[in-house]
Design a protein around this motif. Structure first.
Motif, short mmCIF file in Angstrom:
data_model
loop_
_atom_site.label_atom_id
_atom_site.label_comp_id
_atom_site.label_asym_id
_atom_site.label_seq_id
_atom_site.Cartn_x
_atom_site.Cartn_y
_atom_site.Cartn_z
N UNK A 169 0.83 -1.19 0.00
CA UNK A 169 0.00 0.00 0.00
C UNK A 169 0.87 1.25 0.00
N UNK A 170 0.28 2.42 -0.30
CA UNK A 170 1.06 3.66 -0.34
C UNK A 170 1.79 3.99 0.97
N UNK A 171 1.24 3.54 2.11
CA UNK A 171 1.89 3.84 3.39
C UNK A 171 3.02 2.87 3.73
N UNK A 172 3.31 1.93 2.81
CA UNK A 172 4.40 1.00 3.03
C UNK A 172 3.98 -0.33 3.63
N UNK A 173 2.73 -0.43 4.10
CA UNK A 173 2.25 -1.69 4.68
C UNK A 173 1.80 -2.63 3.56
N UNK A 174 1.62 -3.90 3.91
CA UNK A 174 1.20 -4.91 2.94
C UNK A 174 -0.16 -5.46 3.33
N UNK A 175 -1.01 -5.69 2.33
CA UNK A 175 -2.33 -6.24 2.59
C UNK A 175 -2.22 -7.72 2.94
N UNK A 176 -3.30 -8.28 3.44
CA UNK A 176 -3.35 -9.72 3.70
C UNK A 176 -3.79 -10.46 2.43
N UNK A 177 -3.47 -11.71 2.34
CA UNK A 177 -3.87 -12.53 1.19
C UNK A 177 -5.39 -12.56 1.07
N UNK A 178 -5.89 -12.39 -0.13
CA UNK A 178 -7.33 -12.44 -0.39
C UNK A 178 -7.63 -13.67 -1.24
N UNK A 179 -8.51 -14.49 -0.79
CA UNK A 179 -8.87 -15.70 -1.54
C UNK A 179 -10.25 -15.54 -2.19
#
Length: 530
Positions: A169-179
């Motif tokens: 994401x733009x803030x440097x964090x990563x999303x969780x896996x989406x199934x």
């Protein structure tokens, strides 16, 4: 008066200048004139030859001067064009690309994304919110074989249900896996035009087990300008098309947009053509994909007919780069044009279009296994749609479901455990057979803890690396990994070839091969589904 005994000296004659000749030159004594005349008395033929040589040298100097001037001006102009192209090109952020990627394989894989973003003036062409970053309205993975004479584009329906891995994401964090999420959502997960392509690239690598070497995003505006530059693209419609077919929310049929049959489209008309979904066949995205494949095939044919040369590519590149976002590896004009030029030897018949094996799941699209994995395995092995080896190696063996080593592999005294890291049933048993055929001792087979492995991994304990390398001889492209156990384990990924009669016969499932389109196919054939 005395007189001298010597006779008187004659009076001295005063020297007078000779009378000038006509033209101001003095007279030359007759004898000297004859000598000089003799020197100049060259035969007529020799005088002509000498004069001709002087004229030729003069013309050559002029020609060289002109050529040098053109070369200097041309180089300056070309440099200016490249500078302008470089200013056109936007690149997306590479730091959003996953660190856990498939290994590089034969050939090259290029992900092409058609974005429906409304930013940058695109809302005027496609409607919608001008601030919307959009989704991947169209996407296909182009596999260019290592021999640079074959290519296949695999379309991925936008409604395909799959797993979207973590995205930055733009803030440097990563999303969780989406199934169980629609494929086209991956483009919007990154939340910015600079970050979204990386998320889609991660998703395609997760899906296919193939490393994506380059990613290109083209929006509405870029697509429309490209069709204008080539002078339009020939298309075919299976029926008359009205405004309501393009916009089903209309209450009336509206005016006629396209008549049935062949025609040439460019700009907005070309964009309307590739976006038509309703009113043809079952009105699905699958039918639209078929028409989009026919359109891209026709576009390629048009470009190749004009000649794939730098002078022809420059105006195309200028139009495309104005509304194009690419990965950093294609982020300059020379890299972009160099890659395009590397495709010049692929003829139309060897340019194929297929769709990922699919079936309907309600209103969405589900991936059919093991057919999809067979397709990815064939591409990773550089097998064409008709089963040929296009890796560029001489004396290549015919397509086979089971991998074999290029050099003899001996597993004498080496114990191996095999785990299936995919959803393809029976994969571990087939791999075990391959191992035992080469003298390895298989201590057991089972499913891995997860079935989402893209690549095959060979784990080994302390002091087992050399033996693990022997095992890797039977699994081309497998990744070696130091583990905590004491033995050797093979965790099979989707890159391991699937078995089946269709895989042996053609390298890809028969249903996929039968539905393939060549770039030289009849323009009006196979244009809809349902």
């Amino acid at each position: 008066m005395k007189t001298s005994s010597h006779p008187a000296a004659p009076p001295r004659r005063r020297r007078t200048a000779p009378a000038p000749r006509e033209g101001g030159r003095r007279d030359v004594p007759e004898g000297r004139r004859n000598v000089r005349a003799g020197r100049r008395n060259v035969p007529e033929g020799r005088r002509d030859v000498r004069a001709g040589r002087r004229r030729k040298r003069s013309r050559l100097r002029i020609a060289l001067a002109i050529a040098l001037s053109i070369l200097v001006l041309g180089a300056a102009g070309l440099g200016w064009v490249f500078l302008e192209l470089n200013g056109n090109i936007d690149t997306f952020s590479a730091d959003g690309i996953s660190g856990d990627r498939p290994a590089a394989a034969k050939g090259a894989n290029v992900l092409v994304i058609g974005s429906d973003a409304r930013t940058g003036g695109n809302s005027a062409l496609g409607g919608g919110d001008k601030d919307d970053i959009g989704r991947s309205d169209t996407a296909f993975l182009l596999h260019v074989y290592a021999d640079r004479r074959h290519a296949v584009a695999v379309s991925i329906p936008r409604d395909t249900l799959l797993t979207i891995p973590p995205c930055k994401l733009p803030d440097g964090s990563w999303t969780k896996t989406r199934t169980n999420t629609m494929f086209n959502a991956a483009y919007s997960v990154g939340q910015t035009a600079k970050g979204s392509p990386a998320c889609t690239q991660n998703t395609v690598e997760e899906l296919t087990g193939l490393r994506v070497d380059h990613t290109v995003v083209v929006d509405f505006k870029g697509f429309a300008e490209l069709t204008d530059v080539v002078g339009g693209v020939k298309v075919c419609l299976p029926q008359d098309i009205h405004q309501k077919d393009l916009n089903p929310n209309r209450t009336t049929r509206g005016k006629l947009l396209f008549r049935k049959g062949e025609q040439t489209v460019a700009g907005q008309k070309a964009l309307d053509y590739v976006r038509i979904r309703h009113g043809i066949g079952d009105g699905s995205d699958i039918g639209r994909i078929k028409r989009q494949q026919a359109f891209v095939a026709s576009l390629i044919a048009r470009v190749k007919s004009d000649g794939l040369t730098p002078t022809k590519l420059l105006p195309l590149a200028n139009a495309a780069t104005k509304s194009m976002t690419v990965d950093p590896g294609l982020g300059s004009a020379d890299k972009l044009i160099s890659f395009a030029m590397s495709l010049r030897d692929i003829d139309l018949h060897n340019t194929k279009f297929v769709t990922i094996p699919w079936r309907y799941e309600g209103a969405r699209v589900a991936i059919v296994q093991p057919d999809a994995d067979e397709l990815w395995a064939a591409l990773k092995a550089d097998r064409t749609i008709d089963g040929k080896d296009a890796s560029g190696k001489k004396g290549a063996a015919p397509a086979s479901a089971s991998p074999s080593a290029e050099e003899p592999v001996s597993g004498d005294g080496i114990d191996v455990a095999v785990y299936n890291g995919t959803t393809t049933k029976g994969l571990a048993a087939r791999a075990a057979t391959t191992l035992t055929d080469h003298g390895f001792t298989v201590t057991g087979t089972a499913n891995a803890s997860t079935q989402d492995h893209a690549d095959t991994v060979i784990e080994y304990g302390p002091g087992q690396k050399s033996r693990a390398e022997s095992v890797a001889g039977l699994f081309p492209g497998a990744r070696l990994k130091s583990g905590t156990g004491t033995g050797i384990s093979v965790i099979l990924g989707r890159s391991y070839p699937a078995e089946g009669p269709s895989a042996e016969a053609t390298g890809v499932p028969k249903a996929v091969a039968d539905d393939a389109r060549s770039a030289d196919d009849d323009l009006c054939s196979n244009l809809s589904y349902g």
